[in-house]
Design a protein around this motif. Structure first.
Motif: not given
Length: 775
Positions: A527-529, A568-569, A574-578, A722-725
Motif C-alpha cells: 500500500a505505502n512502499y 518493524d518496516l 525506511g519510511r513509506p515512500r508513498f 492512491n486511496g480514491l473512493k
C-alpha cells in the motif's frame, strides 16, 4: 697516457657515432659554428656526442673533419670520421659561438686471450648475418679486421641495433663487455631472422603447394567430366551426411544441389566456405523433430496456477488451446499449431506483472521446449529474415536460430518486447514479423539465409508488450491480444506470500522458521512502499528486508525466529515512500484528480487551473500533446458556453487562464483528460474545491457529452492504490467493469456518467456562503 684538453662539441640527435665510423652530418647554425671552431683550432678536432632527453651524455667520440660539402638535397654537410672515445668533463672556454668542453681520451685496454675469443665469436655471428643478406663486399672488409676494438665498433653501422644499444656501446670502454653485449644482441637478432625467414619460406611453399593442388584438381575434374563420373573428392563427405539425415524431400533436394556445387568448386573459391556453412546450418536444424504435447488439461492448469497467481485469461486461453489439440488428435485430424488454433498471443501490460516468465510456464504446461527471443531495440530486418549468404558473416534470422536452439519444430517461442522493435534504413523488422505471426502464412516462412520454406505453423508464438499502441496495427491484427493490467493489493499480498517470499528466502539462505513476515506487513509494503501495477519493486523490497534480517542473524544482533510486523518496516525499509496526496493537492480550488494510463500502468493525474489578470487566453504547460491541448480548448469553450448553468461569472473566465499538468518533465497525451479539465476550470471559476476522494476519466465534447476511453481496469487499479473512493467513468465504458477484480469494485464507488455537468455537480464540494471566483 690519457690526454685531457678542450674541443668544441656537437650534439647530434638520432645518430650514434662510434670510433672508426665515417658519417655525414647536416650543418645547421649550431653545427656550422662547431665545425668552424674545430677547423680554426690547433687540433682541428671536435667531439660528437648523442643528444639525450633525460640526461647529459658522459661519452662521445673525438672526430676529425674529412670533407665539407653539400648533401644531395643541397644542404651543407660535413663528413666526419670517429677516432677515439672520450669522457666528457665540464665546460671550457673557447673561440667562436660553439660550445667547448673539456674531454679525456679513453685509453684502449690490453688485448687478452678472452677478448680475442670473444672477437672471434662475434665475427662469426656478423659474417653469418651478412651472408644472409648477401653483403659480400662488407664480408671481405670484416674478414680483414684483426683489432677486436675496431671489430666491435663496426656495430655502429648495424641496422638491427637500436640507438639506445649503440649508445650503450659508446659508453662501454671495456672491449670484453662490448663484445659480450654484441654477441647477445646479434645472436638474438639472428635467431629472430631465422624464424622469420622460415615462416616466409613456409608461406611461399604453401602457396606453391596450393597452386599445384589447384592445377591437379582442375585436371582431375576435367578427367571425371570426360568419364561421366561425379564423385566427391574431399575429406568431408557432405553428400553422405545429407543422404543419411532425416530431411524433408524439398530440403534434401536443395542440399544435394549445394553438395554438387561444393564438389565442383575448388578449395580456393570463397563459395566453398559459404556452401559448407549453409550445409552445416541446414543439417543442424530439427526438420522432422517434434515433442509430444501434454494432453492432461487438468495437470496443465495446475502447473500454470502453481507458477502464477491470477492471470486467468491467459491460463484459460492456454487450456483451450490444449483442449482443441487433444480433440483434433482423438479424431485423427491434422494437428498443427497456427492453422489449427490460431494461438499467436500477445501479452500486453505494464512491467513486472509476469509476462515473460509466463512463457516458461506455458512451455512447461505443454511439455514443449522454450526459447526466448529478445526484440527490444532490434532495427535490422535481417535479424528476423536472415542475411543473404553472399554477405560476409551472414547468419540465419533469429527465428531460425531459435528453432535450432530448441531442437524441435514445435517449441514455445517468446517474442519479448515486441512493442520496442524499431525501424531505420536497414528495414522494418515489424514488417518481417508479419509472415512469422500470420497463421495463414507461416507454414511457408522463407528465411533469406536458408532460402527454403520453413514450417512454423506448429510453433506456439507468445509475444510481450508494454504499450499496445506502439505495435504496428498490421502486426497486432495477426495476434490475439491478452491484456494483463496489473495486480490489486490483495493479489500482491498473495503473490508475495506464495511466490516472492519463498524465492527470496532461498536467495538469502533463510528458512521460514528463521524469518517470518506478517500479512499486515506485506499489505503495508503493497500500500505505502510501492505504487506499481506489477510486483518487481515489491520483490526488491522483500529482498532488502530479508538481507537485513540475515545480517542481523549473522551478526548476533537478533535471534531466530525473527518476526517482522508493520512496526518493524521502518527499521528495515525506511519510511513509506508513498502517502495519499489527493487531499493535499485538491485542498485549493482549481485542482482536479484525473486518471491516466502509461507504459508503467495506471496512474493518477492532477490537473491545475488558475486565472490571472492580463490578456485573455489559454496557456498550457506540462509537456502536453496535441490531443490534450485540444481537450483543454474544448473544456474552456464548454465552460464559457455553460457559465450560467454552473454559476460561473464570465469575468472569471475572461482572464489569462493557465492550465498545468504537473511532472512537466514527462510528456503526456491522450483522449481521457477532458472531463478532468472541465472540472478543474469550473472549480477555479466558482472557488469550489474538488472532493479529495474523487477521480475521473473520460473525453468531453463541445456539448458536454462524456465519450468512452480505454484502460478502465488499469485506471481503477490506480485509483484504488492512491486511496480514491469515487470514480467517474463514461457510461459507454460500463461493460469494461466486468474485467475489473471484485475487490476493486468493492473498494470504489464507480459511477458511469453521460453528461459532464452531472460529474461537476457530484465532484465539487458544496459552496459555502457566497461563491467567489478564484483570482
Amino acid at each position: 697516457m690519457s690526454q685531457t684538453y678542450s674541443v668544441p662539441v656537437l650534439f647530434v640527435p638520432d645518430l650514434v657515432v662510434l670510433p672508426g665510423m665515417v658519417v655525414p652530418i647536416p650543418l645547421d647554425d649550431a653545427a656550422q659554428a662547431t665545425v668552424d671552431a674545430a677547423r680554426a683550432s690547433e687540433s682541428g678536432k671536435l667531439l660528437i656526442a648523442p643528444r639525450l632527453d633525460d640526461r647529459y651524455p658522459t661519452y662521445g667520440v673525438i672526430a676529425s673533419i674529412v670533407q665539407i660539402g653539400r648533401m644531395p638535397g643541397g644542404q651543407s654537410a660535413a663528413v666526419v670520421k670517429g677516432e677515439t672515445r672520450a669522457h666528457i668533463g665540464s665546460g671550457a672556454p673557447g673561440n667562436g659561438a660553439a660550445l667547448w668542453v673539456e674531454i679525456t681520451e679513453v685509453d684502449e685496454p690490453e688485448i687478452t686471450d678472452e677478448v680475442k675469443t670473444l672477437a672471434a665469436d662475434y665475427k662469426k655471428l656478423v659474417l653469418a648475418m651478412l651472408q644472409r643478406r648477401e653483403a659480400w663486399q662488407i664480408i671481405d672488409a670484416v674478414n680483414k679486421m684483426t683489432d677486436p676494438s675496431d671489430l666491435a665498433d663496426t656495430a655502429g653501422y648495424s641496422s638491427w641495433l637500436a640507438d639506445a644499444q649503440k649508445r650503450q656501446l659508446l659508453e662501454t670502454p671495456d672491449i670484453a663487455k662490448r663484445l659480450t653485449l654484441l654477441i647477445d644482441w646479434t645472436g638474438e637478432h639472428l635467431a629472430e631472422t631465422e624464424v622469420s625467414d622460415k615462416i616466409a619460406d613456409d608461406v611461399r611453399s604453401g602457396m606453391e603447394k596450393q597452386q599445384k593442388e589447384f592445377l591437379l584438381r582442375q585436371q582431375l575434374n576435367a578427367i571425371r567430366k570426360e568419364l561421366g563420373e561425379d564423385e566427391p573428392d574431399g575429406a568431408d563427405d557432405y553428400r553422405a551426411r545429407v543422404e543419411a539425415a532425416d530431411l524433408p524431400d524439398r530440403v534434401r533436394e536443395a542440399a544435394l544441389r549445394e553438395v554438387g556445387k561444393l564438389e565442383r568448386a575448388s578449395d580456393q573459391s570463397p563459395e566453398t566456405g559459404w556452401i559448407r556453412t549453409w550445409l552445416d546450418t541446414v543439417l543442424d536444424l530439427p526438420w522432422n523433430v517434434t515433442t509430444t504435447d501434454s494432453t492432461d488439461i487438468k495437470g496443465a492448469r495446475e502447473i500454470l496456477d502453481a507458477d502464477h497467481h491470477g492471470l486467468d485469461d491467459v491460463k484459460d486461453r492456454i487450456v483451450e488451446y490444449l483442449a482443441v489439440r487433444a480433440r483434433r488428435a482423438e479424431r485423427g485430424l491434422q494437428v498443427v499449431g497456427g492453422r489449427g488454433s490460431g494461438a499467436v498471443m500477445v501479452l500486453a501490460g505494464p512491467p513486472g506483472v509476469g509476462k515473460t516468465s509466463l512463457g516458461e510456464s506455458v512451455a512447461r504446461a505443454l511439455g514443449r521446449k522454450f526459447v526466448r527471443v529478445a526484440l527490444g531495440g532490434v532495427r535490422d530486418e535481417a535479424e528476423i529474415r536472415g542475411h543473404r549468404r553472399t554477405y560476409v558473416g551472414a547468419l540465419p534470422g533469429r527465428i531460425v536460430r531459435a528453432i535450432g536452439e530448441a531442437g524441435s519444430m514445435n517449441p514455445v517461442v517468446l517474442l519479448d518486447e515486441i512493442d520496442k522493435v524499431g525501424s531505420d534504413y536497414r528495414g522494418d523488422p515489424a514488417a518481417a514479423l508479419l509472415e512469422v505471426l500470420d497463421p495463414a502464412q507461416n507454414h511457408t516462412f522463407r528465411d533469406h539465409y536458408l532460402d527454403l520454406d520453413l514450417d512454423l505453423s506448429d510453433v506456439l508464438f507468445l509475444a510481450t508488450a508494454n504499450v499496445v499502441e506502439n505495435i504496428p496495427s498490421a502486426l497486432l491484427d495477426r495476434m490475439e491480444l491478452v491484456t494483463i493490467d496489473g495486480y490489486t493489493e490483495d493479489d500482491k499480498v498473495a503473490i508475495a506470500r506464495d511466490f516472492l517470499l519463498p524465492r527470496q528466502d532461498e536467495r538469502a539462505a533463510l528458512t521460514p522458521d528463521e524469518v517470518t513476515v506478517s500479512e499486515d506487513a506485506l499489505r503495508e509494503i503493497a500500500a505505502n512502499y510501492t505504487r506499481e501495477p506489477g510486483v518487481r519493486q515489491f520483490e526488491r523490497l522483500l529482498a532488502k528486508l530479508l538481507r537485513k534480517a540475515a545480517t542481523n542473524l549473522e551478526s548476533g544482533t537478533a535471534q531466530a525466529p525473527v518476526a517482522i510486523g508493520v512496526d518493524d518496516l521502518k527499521e528495515y525499509l525506511g519510511r513509506p515512500r508513498f502517502t495519499p496526496e489527493s487531499a493535499e493537492r485538491t485542498a485549493v480550488p482549481g485542482v482536479a484528480t484525473g486518471l491516466a494510463v502509461t507504459g508503467m500502468g495506471g496512474d493518477v493525474l492532477f490537473i491545475e487551473a488558475t486565472g490571472t489578470d492580463g490578456e485573455p487566453g489559454l496557456k498550457l504547460t506540462g509537456q502536453l500533446g496535441d490531443v490534450m491541448k485540444e481537450s483543454a480548448q474544448i473544456a474552456l469553450s464548454y465552460v464559457c458556453a455553460h457559465a450560467d448553468q454552473f454559476g460561473v461569472d464570465l469575468a472569471a473566465l475572461q482572464k489569462a487562464i493557465h492550465v498545468h499538468v504537473p511532472a512537466g518533465a514527462v510528456p503526456k497525451d491522450g483522449p481521457s483528460a477532458g472531463v478532468t479539465m472541465v472540472t478543474a476550470l469550473v472549480s477555479m471559476a466558482t472557488g469550489r474545491k474538488v472532493r479529495a476522494d474523487v477521480g475521473m476519466t473520460g473525453e468531453v465534447t463541445l456539448n458536454g457529452r462524456v465519450l468512452p476511453i480505454g484502460g478502465v481496469k488499469q485506471k481503477l487499479l490506480a485509483a484504488q492504490r492512491n486511496g480514491l473512493k469515487t470514480v467517474f467513468i463514461p457510461q459507454r465504458n460500463e461493460p469494461d467493469l466486468d474485467d475489473v477484480p471484485a475487490e476493486v469494485l468493492d473498494a470504489l464507488d464507480v459511477r458511469p456518467m453521460v453528461d459532464v455537468a452531472d460529474i461537476i455537480a457530484q465532484a465539487l464540494e458544496p459552496a459555502t456562503g457566497v461563491a467567489t471566483a478564484a483570482a
